[in-house]
Design a protein around this motif. Structure first.
Motif, PDB file in Angstrom:
ATOM      1  N   SER A  81       1.076  -1.366  -0.315  1.00  0.00           N
ATOM      2  CA  SER A  81       0.443   0.088   0.272  1.00  0.00           C
ATOM      3  C   SER A  81       1.011   1.556  -0.023  1.00  0.00           C
ATOM      4  O   SER A  81      -0.028   2.462  -0.389  1.00  0.00           O
ATOM      5  CB  SER A  81      -0.510  -0.103   1.427  1.00  0.00           C
ATOM      6  OG  SER A  81      -1.998  -1.399   1.664  1.00  0.00           O
ATOM      7  N   HIS A  82       1.805   1.476   0.026  1.00  0.00           N
ATOM      8  CA  HIS A  82       3.164   1.655   0.783  1.00  0.00           C
ATOM      9  C   HIS A  82       4.593   2.284  -0.218  1.00  0.00           C
ATOM     10  O   HIS A  82       5.523   1.528   0.571  1.00  0.00           O
ATOM     11  CB  HIS A  82       3.734   2.482   2.271  1.00  0.00           C
ATOM     12  CG  HIS A  82       2.147   2.792   2.433  1.00  0.00           C
ATOM     13  ND1 HIS A  82       1.429   4.002   2.694  1.00  0.00           N
ATOM     14  CD2 HIS A  82       1.114   2.284   3.364  1.00  0.00           C
ATOM     15  CE1 HIS A  82       0.376   4.357   3.376  1.00  0.00           C
ATOM     16  NE2 HIS A  82       0.483   3.205   3.594  1.00  0.00           N
ATOM     17  N   PRO A  83       4.119   2.096  -1.558  1.00  0.00           N
ATOM     18  CA  PRO A  83       5.102   1.756  -3.133  1.00  0.00           C
ATOM     19  C   PRO A  83       6.408   3.074  -2.814  1.00  0.00           C
ATOM     20  O   PRO A  83       6.850   3.474  -1.317  1.00  0.00           O
ATOM     21  CB  PRO A  83       5.049   1.855  -3.764  1.00  0.00           C
ATOM     22  CG  PRO A  83       3.481   2.712  -4.061  1.00  0.00           C
ATOM     23  CD  PRO A  83       3.303   2.540  -2.181  1.00  0.00           C
ATOM     24  N   ASN A  84       7.838   2.404  -2.695  1.00  0.00           N
ATOM     25  CA  ASN A  84       8.767   3.821  -2.071  1.00  0.00           C
ATOM     26  C   ASN A  84       9.050   3.628  -1.152  1.00  0.00           C
ATOM     27  O   ASN A  84       9.903   4.675  -0.729  1.00  0.00           O
ATOM     28  CB  ASN A  84       8.058   4.566  -3.886  1.00  0.00           C
ATOM     29  CG  ASN A  84       8.869   4.404  -5.003  1.00  0.00           C
ATOM     30  OD1 ASN A  84       9.130   3.294  -5.105  1.00  0.00           O
ATOM     31  ND2 ASN A  84       7.373   4.935  -5.169  1.00  0.00           N
ATOM     32  N   ILE A  85       9.215   2.839  -0.136  1.00  0.00           N
ATOM     33  CA  ILE A  85       9.779   2.963   1.152  1.00  0.00           C
ATOM     34  C   ILE A  85      11.083   3.105   1.312  1.00  0.00           C
ATOM     35  O   ILE A  85      11.524   2.246   0.919  1.00  0.00           O
ATOM     36  CB  ILE A  85       9.466   1.904   2.356  1.00  0.00           C
ATOM     37  CG1 ILE A  85       7.622   1.993   2.123  1.00  0.00           C
ATOM     38  CG2 ILE A  85      10.611   2.220   3.800  1.00  0.00           C
ATOM     39  CD1 ILE A  85       6.871   1.206   3.794  1.00  0.00           C
ATOM     40  N   TYR A  86      11.878   4.147   1.517  1.00  0.00           N
ATOM     41  CA  TYR A  86      13.119   4.546   1.654  1.00  0.00           C
ATOM     42  C   TYR A  86      14.217   3.335   2.210  1.00  0.00           C
ATOM     43  O   TYR A  86      14.801   3.454   1.838  1.00  0.00           O
ATOM     44  CB  TYR A  86      13.544   5.989   1.534  1.00  0.00           C
ATOM     45  CG  TYR A  86      15.323   6.251   1.879  1.00  0.00           C
ATOM     46  CD1 TYR A  86      15.459   6.503   0.677  1.00  0.00           C
ATOM     47  CD2 TYR A  86      15.633   6.452   2.645  1.00  0.00           C
ATOM     48  CE1 TYR A  86      16.849   6.369   0.582  1.00  0.00           C
ATOM     49  CE2 TYR A  86      16.807   7.189   3.224  1.00  0.00           C
ATOM     50  CZ  TYR A  86      17.511   7.116   1.870  1.00  0.00           C
ATOM     51  OH  TYR A  86      18.971   7.200   1.532  1.00  0.00           O
ATOM     52  N   ILE A 145      10.679  -9.418   8.133  1.00  0.00           N
ATOM     53  CA  ILE A 145      10.955  -7.709   7.798  1.00  0.00           C
ATOM     54  C   ILE A 145      12.100  -7.485   6.961  1.00  0.00           C
ATOM     55  O   ILE A 145      11.499  -7.076   5.827  1.00  0.00           O
ATOM     56  CB  ILE A 145      11.058  -7.135   9.026  1.00  0.00           C
ATOM     57  CG1 ILE A 145       9.957  -6.507  10.344  1.00  0.00           C
ATOM     58  CG2 ILE A 145      11.482  -5.514   9.030  1.00  0.00           C
ATOM     59  CD1 ILE A 145       9.824  -6.170  11.291  1.00  0.00           C
ATOM     60  N   ALA A 146      12.571  -8.265   7.205  1.00  0.00           N
ATOM     61  CA  ALA A 146      14.050  -8.334   6.252  1.00  0.00           C
ATOM     62  C   ALA A 146      13.583  -8.690   5.060  1.00  0.00           C
ATOM     63  O   ALA A 146      14.122  -8.287   3.916  1.00  0.00           O
ATOM     64  CB  ALA A 146      15.525  -8.545   6.983  1.00  0.00           C
ATOM     65  N   ASP A 147      13.716  -9.971   4.516  1.00  0.00           N
ATOM     66  CA  ASP A 147      12.601 -10.001   3.448  1.00  0.00           C
ATOM     67  C   ASP A 147      11.806  -9.008   2.350  1.00  0.00           C
ATOM     68  O   ASP A 147      12.219  -9.287   1.282  1.00  0.00           O
ATOM     69  CB  ASP A 147      12.227 -11.627   4.086  1.00  0.00           C
ATOM     70  CG  ASP A 147      12.855 -12.820   3.954  1.00  0.00           C
ATOM     71  OD1 ASP A 147      14.376 -12.935   3.657  1.00  0.00           O
ATOM     72  OD2 ASP A 147      12.060 -13.845   3.914  1.00  0.00           O
ATOM     73  N   LEU A 148      10.929  -8.844   3.538  1.00  0.00           N
ATOM     74  CA  LEU A 148      10.457  -7.595   2.831  1.00  0.00           C
ATOM     75  C   LEU A 148      10.360  -6.546   2.363  1.00  0.00           C
ATOM     76  O   LEU A 148      10.333  -5.809   1.097  1.00  0.00           O
ATOM     77  CB  LEU A 148       8.939  -7.618   3.773  1.00  0.00           C
ATOM     78  CG  LEU A 148       8.294  -8.579   3.653  1.00  0.00           C
ATOM     79  CD1 LEU A 148       6.738  -8.207   4.938  1.00  0.00           C
ATOM     80  CD2 LEU A 148       7.157  -8.801   2.293  1.00  0.00           C
ATOM     81  N   ALA A 149      12.187  -6.322   2.915  1.00  0.00           N
ATOM     82  CA  ALA A 149      12.745  -4.944   2.600  1.00  0.00           C
ATOM     83  C   ALA A 149      13.621  -5.365   1.519  1.00  0.00           C
ATOM     84  O   ALA A 149      13.768  -4.297   0.488  1.00  0.00           O
ATOM     85  CB  ALA A 149      14.354  -4.575   3.898  1.00  0.00           C
ATOM     86  N   ASN A 178      16.049   1.449   0.533  1.00  0.00           N
ATOM     87  CA  ASN A 178      17.375   1.185   0.362  1.00  0.00           C
ATOM     88  C   ASN A 178      18.304   0.999   2.103  1.00  0.00           C
ATOM     89  O   ASN A 178      19.188   0.585   1.574  1.00  0.00           O
ATOM     90  CB  ASN A 178      17.389   2.712   0.547  1.00  0.00           C
ATOM     91  CG  ASN A 178      16.823   3.417  -1.341  1.00  0.00           C
ATOM     92  OD1 ASN A 178      15.432   3.699  -0.795  1.00  0.00           O
ATOM     93  ND2 ASN A 178      17.698   3.411  -2.202  1.00  0.00           N
ATOM     94  N   ILE A 179      17.315   1.222   2.630  1.00  0.00           N
ATOM     95  CA  ILE A 179      18.520   0.913   3.776  1.00  0.00           C
ATOM     96  C   ILE A 179      17.906   0.005   5.140  1.00  0.00           C
ATOM     97  O   ILE A 179      16.180   0.897   5.367  1.00  0.00           O
ATOM     98  CB  ILE A 179      18.614   2.200   4.340  1.00  0.00           C
ATOM     99  CG1 ILE A 179      19.171   3.177   3.661  1.00  0.00           C
ATOM    100  CG2 ILE A 179      19.654   2.231   5.676  1.00  0.00           C
ATOM    101  CD1 ILE A 179      19.804   4.783   4.045  1.00  0.00           C
TER     102      ILE A 179
END
Length: 370
Positions: A104-109, A136-140, A146-147
């Motif tokens: 729902s929130h693309p482009n999470i930095y 969480i790491a896999d979804l990131a 990015n970070i």
């Protein structure tokens, strides 16, 4: 000649643990840093504060209507920053709900992860902590973050087997997973912060009990690495605004190790009063019947011994790395500012911390249940 104004890019940070001590401190430092600073913790860091206007926070919560979530919005409103915070709901034990947040929130930095401490002596719950961190790491990686900044804990020894508390062991496993994931996916940059024992944990009724426990349970020469939660927030905010020097590195966030005698003396100098403590028999009972409390003291002793013997060879390097981001208050500086009413955002952290301590109640402590 006409001039053009370039609008800086807005960067979105998903904060997992947004209503906790660390999450709130980070949000203050990023969005309204003047409220998070104190006379002894200047806002000077390695990044320009003007950039704070360009950030947006997705504050993850299980219940957006709950008092802690609404308190976060209210504090932001007081500093004209409410429009920069969006509450998002998810349960970390239900992966589909967290996936929905990313979709729902693309482009999470960036994602800042602080997983809830399950409490003393709760191995089955701590196992969930590892699963949550990996999720969480896999979804990131999947959604191109990015970070990834993960809040862990200062290691007891060189490997997880040196720990006693199950949560601390699981945090190390998550660290290893993130480090390995970053090698396989170079687009993901990670930073692991390892906070020390929070000054706020020595405040209020539970703080008095904890102070008594450590005072009577630790050897006189044993030191605890300590830090203010507000400083932790300043470090993470600084990392995100100047991340390149810290990519794929570990930072131990502490102003420095202290013995309990040094803490007690610093408290007296800062306030003119002795530190409140529980009656001696309370600490004695606690250390006799509560395994979780016994384990905390044992881990502190093991950590001190390993630091002194050089078995944690990167500890000092990681401490200096954190201090290169921003200045960290000593306990005396922090307590002096708090006692004078100039504690800023740290005062809110202190008030919240007095209501509980490591997910414990007084009854649990004194009946041996963790």
């Amino acid at each position: 000649m006409s001039s053009t104004t370039t609008t800086p890019e807005t960067k979105t940070v998903l904060v997992i643990g947004a209503t906790g001590k660390q999450g709130r401190a980070f949000i203050r430092s990023l969005l309204f840093p003047s409220a998070a600073s104190t006379p002894s913790s200047p806002t000077t860091t390695t990044f320009p504060r003007s950039q704070a206007e360009n950030w947006r926070i997705l504050a993850l919560t299980r219940d957006a209507s709950a008092p802690p979530s609404q308190a976060l919005l209210e504090e932001a409103k007081q500093h004209n920053a409410k429009s920069k915070i969006t509450l998002v709901e998810a349960c970390l034990n239900t992966p589909s709900t967290l996936r929905t947040v990313f979709e729902s929130h693309p482009n999470i930095y960036s994602v800042f992860v602080v997983l809830a401490y399950p409490g003393l002596g709760t191995p089955s719950t701590a196992q969930k902590e590892k699963a949550q961190g990996i999720l969480i790491a896999d979804l990131a990686v999947e959604f191109g973050v990015n970070i990834l900044v993960y809040s862990s804990a200062i290691p007891i020894g060189p490997d997880p087997s040196h720990g006693i508390d199950e949560s601390r062991k699981q945090k190390r496993e998550v660290e290893y997973y993130i480090e390995d994931l970053g090698k396989k996916n170079p687009g993901l940059k990670w930073i692991v912060i390892r906070p020390g024992f929070f000054y706020e944990n020595l405040e209020g009724m539970f703080g008095a009990i904890g102070a008594t426990m450590y005072r009577d349970g630790l050897k006189k020469e044993t030191t605890l690495p300590m830090v203010a939660s507000g400083d932790l927030g300043r470090v993470v905010a600084g990392l995100l605004q100047n991340p390149e020097p810290y990519f794929n590195q570990f930072l131990c966030v502490t102003s420095g190790p202290m013995t309990m005698r040094e803490v007690l003396e610093a408290h007296r100098r800062a306030t003119g009063k002795p530190m409140p403590a529980a009656p001696g028999f309370v600490g004695w009972i606690l250390l006799k019947i509560n395994k979780g409390a016994q384990d905390l003291v044992k881990e502190a002793e093991i950590n001190h011994a390993n630091r002194m013997s050089g078995k944690l060879p990167t500890f000092e390097e990681e401490v200096e790395r954190a201090k290169s981001v921003c200045e960290l208050q000593t306990y005396e500086q922090w307590k002096r500012a708090l006692a004078s009413g100039e504690g800023g955002g740290d005062e809110m952290s202190r008030r919240v911390s007095t209501s509980s301590w490591n997910n414990l109640s007084l009854m649990k402590l004194l009946t041996g249940r963790s």
